[in-house]
Every structure is written in structure tokens, then in C-alpha cells.
Design an enzyme around this catalytic site. Structure first.
Site, PDB file in Angstrom:
ATOM      1  N   HIS A   1      -0.989  27.529 -65.667  1.00 26.88           N
ATOM      2  CA  HIS A   1      -0.531  26.185 -66.027  1.00 26.88           C
ATOM      3  C   HIS A   1       0.316  26.218 -67.302  1.00 26.88           C
ATOM      4  O   HIS A   1       1.261  25.438 -67.459  1.00 26.88           O
ATOM      5  CB  HIS A   1      -1.717  25.251 -66.252  1.00 26.88           C
ATOM      6  CG  HIS A   1      -2.649  25.149 -65.082  1.00 26.88           C
ATOM      7  ND1 HIS A   1      -3.856  25.779 -65.051  1.00 26.88           N
ATOM      8  CD2 HIS A   1      -2.533  24.510 -63.900  1.00 26.88           C
ATOM      9  CE1 HIS A   1      -4.465  25.518 -63.907  1.00 26.88           C
ATOM     10  NE2 HIS A   1      -3.679  24.756 -63.187  1.00 26.88           N
TER      11      HIS A   1
ATOM     12  N   GLY B   1      -5.970  20.517 -58.892  1.00 26.70           N
ATOM     13  CA  GLY B   1      -4.886  19.618 -59.277  1.00 26.70           C
ATOM     14  C   GLY B   1      -3.584  19.877 -58.553  1.00 26.70           C
ATOM     15  O   GLY B   1      -2.988  18.991 -57.953  1.00 26.70           O
ATOM     16  N   GLU B   2      -3.119  21.136 -58.638  1.00 30.22           N
ATOM     17  CA  GLU B   2      -1.806  21.442 -58.074  1.00 30.22           C
ATOM     18  C   GLU B   2      -1.679  22.909 -57.689  1.00 30.22           C
ATOM     19  O   GLU B   2      -1.316  23.242 -56.569  1.00 30.22           O
ATOM     20  CB  GLU B   2      -0.721  21.092 -59.119  1.00 30.22           C
ATOM     21  CG  GLU B   2       0.671  21.397 -58.611  1.00 30.22           C
ATOM     22  CD  GLU B   2       1.752  21.146 -59.654  1.00 30.22           C
ATOM     23  OE1 GLU B   2       1.414  20.707 -60.774  1.00 30.22           O
ATOM     24  OE2 GLU B   2       2.924  21.405 -59.328  1.00 30.22           O
ATOM     25  N   PHE B   3      -2.003  23.798 -58.654  1.00 35.01           N
ATOM     26  CA  PHE B   3      -1.675  25.204 -58.452  1.00 35.01           C
ATOM     27  C   PHE B   3      -2.596  25.897 -57.456  1.00 35.01           C
ATOM     28  O   PHE B   3      -2.195  26.872 -56.814  1.00 35.01           O
ATOM     29  CB  PHE B   3      -1.639  25.943 -59.801  1.00 35.01           C
ATOM     30  CG  PHE B   3      -0.442  25.515 -60.581  1.00 35.01           C
ATOM     31  CD1 PHE B   3       0.775  26.142 -60.395  1.00 35.01           C
ATOM     32  CD2 PHE B   3      -0.500  24.418 -61.422  1.00 35.01           C
ATOM     33  CE1 PHE B   3       1.904  25.709 -61.062  1.00 35.01           C
ATOM     34  CE2 PHE B   3       0.617  23.972 -62.099  1.00 35.01           C
ATOM     35  CZ  PHE B   3       1.825  24.619 -61.922  1.00 35.01           C
ATOM     36  N   GLY B   4      -3.810  25.386 -57.317  1.00 36.21           N
ATOM     37  CA  GLY B   4      -4.705  25.941 -56.309  1.00 36.21           C
ATOM     38  C   GLY B   4      -4.051  25.885 -54.929  1.00 36.21           C
ATOM     39  O   GLY B   4      -4.062  26.861 -54.170  1.00 36.21           O
TER      40      GLY B   4
HETATM   41  C1  LIG Z   1      -9.075  27.897 -64.374  1.00 37.02           C
HETATM   42  C2  LIG Z   1      -8.330  27.313 -63.233  1.00 37.02           C
HETATM   43  N1  LIG Z   1      -8.648  26.086 -62.791  1.00 37.02           N
HETATM   44  C3  LIG Z   1      -8.002  25.535 -61.762  1.00 37.02           C
HETATM   45  C4  LIG Z   1      -6.997  26.206 -61.091  1.00 37.02           C
HETATM   46  C5  LIG Z   1      -6.311  25.555 -59.953  1.00 37.02           C
HETATM   47  O1  LIG Z   1      -5.112  25.014 -60.382  1.00 37.02           O
HETATM   48  P1  LIG Z   1      -4.924  23.457 -60.257  1.00 37.02           P
HETATM   49  O2  LIG Z   1      -5.930  22.836 -61.184  1.00 37.02           O
HETATM   50  O3  LIG Z   1      -3.520  23.202 -60.706  1.00 37.02           O
HETATM   51  O4  LIG Z   1      -5.145  23.141 -58.824  1.00 37.02           O
HETATM   52  C6  LIG Z   1      -6.632  27.463 -61.521  1.00 37.02           C
HETATM   53  C7  LIG Z   1      -5.572  28.168 -60.836  1.00 37.02           C
HETATM   54  O5  LIG Z   1      -5.192  29.252 -61.157  1.00 37.02           O
HETATM   55  C8  LIG Z   1      -7.307  28.022 -62.611  1.00 37.02           C
HETATM   56  O6  LIG Z   1      -6.975  29.244 -63.051  1.00 37.02           O
END
Ligand SMILES: Cc1ncc(COP(=O)(O)O)c(C=O)c1O
Length: 342
Positions: free
Chosen positions: A66, A115-118
């Protein structure tokens, strides 16, 4: 009106691995450095880099992926240190979901992400496994991934080994079910990254704030280093103080999350150059970062001796798996002695 207070926004509501930050506040370590710090918590974790990058808040915590994406999107932030090193992150599922160690078993399933990156990460992985993003249903869950799995709203969700897995293990135990009914497909292994560094949790700062407040930021990092040393030296005592400050930490589940987070605390708070290189490459692969992107981190505010890099990061990860399994089974506080060159 202006304020001299440093504003600091955490990546998540108060959680056990935030212990060093809250301890720096409750023990007066910030005050000893002549600082006043206002600690803030988000309700949507995806807001954090935007709020800090736009200068509405000075500093905060956020994962590496992020932090990189924030710079690429013109929310200028820089990592000035590490809180947690490479906590294992992946698709967390219950055996009863029909999901297995085979990524293709996600086909037709509902997968929660924060949130998004997952979602970006899972979408990219589908290509490697002969699937498309339409082969599964992505469900945005914010901070409620564990709850959504328990409720049956999703079949699996992206989470951390030291947080969401623990929450599910304890829920299973409360139902008389075996704790190992919860499993994880590790994203770093599926994506062949060789480290879970994209999820390292970092201390970040707004770039303009940083440029105008170098001395203050150095003092801030000194205070949290002092608190980190205290947490590592006496985790049980430090946690009791954290519970005093934040009573919500006083649950059995949160104590277990703290035990499972203990091994991931960075001792010297260093940004590991090798990890930043890897995750920058990964970010380019995900098309989150443009070609030629330079990673946004510095160790310039860490004014103590930094440990040498591990000479065997892959071996460290394997040993970490064993160590965390032992902590999950027996409890207690254990850390890995990292193999480092002299
Ligand atoms: C600690 C952590 N939380 C959550 C996520 C998932 O990303 P997002 O919250 O944008 O979906 C990641 C992705 O790499 C992460 O490293």
C-alpha cells in the site's frame, strides 16, 4: 489554528501488534522526547495512505504494498521504519469450505478481501492457475473478514497468520472443533515471491511533513524503538500495560494474537532493502507501479546500530513456520534468531 501535535493514524483499529506504539504513549516515551502525539484509528483501512499522503494526518502504519502504491498514485508518503517483518498473509479458509491446498479449489468460491490489493493479488494469481478473475467472487469486507467467514458470507478471506487465523482458531475451539480446521494458502508462496514482505507493516510519514520535521520524526522513531525494546524484553508485562491503556486488548483472543505477533516485531525497525526491491518488482508485475518506479523508504531516521541483513531469508521463513506452529500449539513468546553475517 495549528497544533504541534504529531497525528498518527494506525492501519487498523487498535490491535495487539500495535503494542509498541501505545506503550510509547502510555509510558511517556514520546513526552520524554518533547513530543505530543495524537493516536488515531481508521474505520476503513483503505483510507489510510490517502489521508496521510494528502497531509491530513502526519504519520501512520501501513503495509509495504500500500505504501508503494500510495506514492505511485500521488499520495506522497515514505516508509521510515518497520513494525512487523513479513507476517504471513494469504487466503484463510476453513477445511469445511471445500477449499484445499490447490489454488484451483478457489473456483466458484466467494473470497473476501480487505480493501483493494487483496483482490488485485488474487486476480493476478488466477492467470497462473489457468483461471480468470470471473472464476471466483471477490467480496470487499473491510475489517470484517473473520466475521464474514464465521457468518458464512464468504468461503475464505485474505488475512494474516497472526490475526485472522488466530481469531478463527479460537472460534473453532469455542465450538469444540479442532483449531487446525483453519488453513492458509500463502500468497507469497502462490506468487513465488520468496518473502511475505509485501505485507510488512511500516511506519510511514507524509513527505512534506517529513521534510519539514526531520528532527521530530527522528525523536518519534527513538521513542517507538525504546518501546519496541521494552516489548521484546518483557512481552507479558508490556501487554498488561497495553491492556490498562486499551481495555479491549484484555480478551483471550487478543492475548493469543499478541503471542503470535511477537516473532514478527522488527527489533531494529529497519527497512530491508532486499524486501523493498522484491515488492517493487511485484508491484510492477501487478501493474500497480509504473516501470522505472523507485521505492519510497529510508532508514535515515533510525539512529541506532542496524542489524546486518539475514544471509538466509528463505531458511528464516521455513524456521518461522515451525516457530509459529509451536507458539500456536504451546503458547508463549518466542523469536527466531535470524541467520546474519557477522
Ligand atoms: C497486511 C495486509 N493487509 C491487507 C492486505 C490486503 O490489501 P487490501 O487491504 O488493499 O485489500 C494486504 C495485502 O498485501 C496486506 O499486506
Amino acid at each position: 489554528m495549528a497544533t504541534d501535535k504529531i497525528t498518527f493514524l494506525t492501519n487498523w483499529h487498535a490491535t495487539p501488534y500495535h503494542a509498541p506504539l501505545y506503550l510509547a504513549q502510555s509510558r511517556g516515551y514520546f513526552n520524554d522526547e518533547g513530543l505530543e502525539v495524537a493516536l488515531l484509528e481508521p474505520n476503513d483501512p483503505s483510507d489510510v495512505t490517502e489521508i496521510i499522503g494528502s497531509g491530513k494526518v502526519d504519520m501512520g502504519f501501513k503495509a509495504m504494498i500500500h505504501t508503494l502504491a500510495a506514492k505511485a498514485r500521488n499520495f506522497p508518503v515514505t516508509s521510515i521504519g518497520s513494525l512487523l517483518d513479513e507476517p504471513f498473509t494469504g487466503v484463510v479458509y476453513l477445511k469445511s469450505s471445500g477449499i484445499t491446498t490447490d489454488f484451483k479449489s478457489l473456483k466458484g468460491k466467494r473470497i473476501g478481501y480487505v480493501g483493494e490489493f487483496g483482490k488485485i493479488q488474487i486476480d493476478e494469481l488466477t492467470k497462473y492457475y489457468g483461471m480468470t478473475a470471473d472464476d471466483y467472487t471477490a467480496v470487499r469486507c473491510g475489517m470484517n473478514v473473520t466475521k464474514a467467514i464465521i457468518r458464512g458470507d464468504i468461503d475464505a478471506g485474505i488475512g494474516l497468520e497472526n490475526v485472522q487465523m488466530v481469531e478463527l482458531e479460537e472460534w473453532l475451539a469455542g465450538q469444540g472443533r479442532p483449531r487446525d480446521d483453519v488453513q492458509m494458502l500463502r500468497i507469497d508462496q502462490l506468487a513465488e515471491l520468496g518473502c511475505c514482505c509485501f505485507c510488512s507493516i511500516l511506519y510511514i510519514a507524509n513527505d512534506s511533513f517529513l521534510a519539514a520535521n526531520q528532527e521530530k520524526v527522528g525523536k518519534f522513531m527513538r521513542a517507538v524503538k525504546r518501546a519496541t525494546d521494552a516489548v521484546i524484553a518483557d512481552p507479558a508485562g508490556a501487554y498488561e500495560e497495553y491492556v490498562d491503556f486499551k481495555p479491549v486488548m484484555g480478551t483471550a483472543v487478543n492475548r493469543k494474537i499478541f503471542e503470535r505477533s511477537y516473532a514478527y516485531f522488527s527489533r531494529d525497525l529497519k527497512n530491508v532493502a532486499r524486501d523493498w526491491d522484491k515488492v517493487t518488482r511485484y508491484g510492477k508485475r501487478l501493474a500497480v507501479l509504473p516501470d522505472g518506479f523507485e521505492p519510497n523508504y529510508t532508514n535515515a531516521y533510525l539512529t541506532w546500530g542496524l542489524e546486518p541483513d539475514s544471509t538466509d531469508p528463505v531458511g528464516d521463513q521455513k524456521r518461522m513456520v515451525d516457530l509459529q506452529r509451536e507458539v500456536a500449539e504451546k503458547g508463549g513468546f518466542k523469536r527466531l534468531e535470524v541467520s546474519a553475517s557477522a
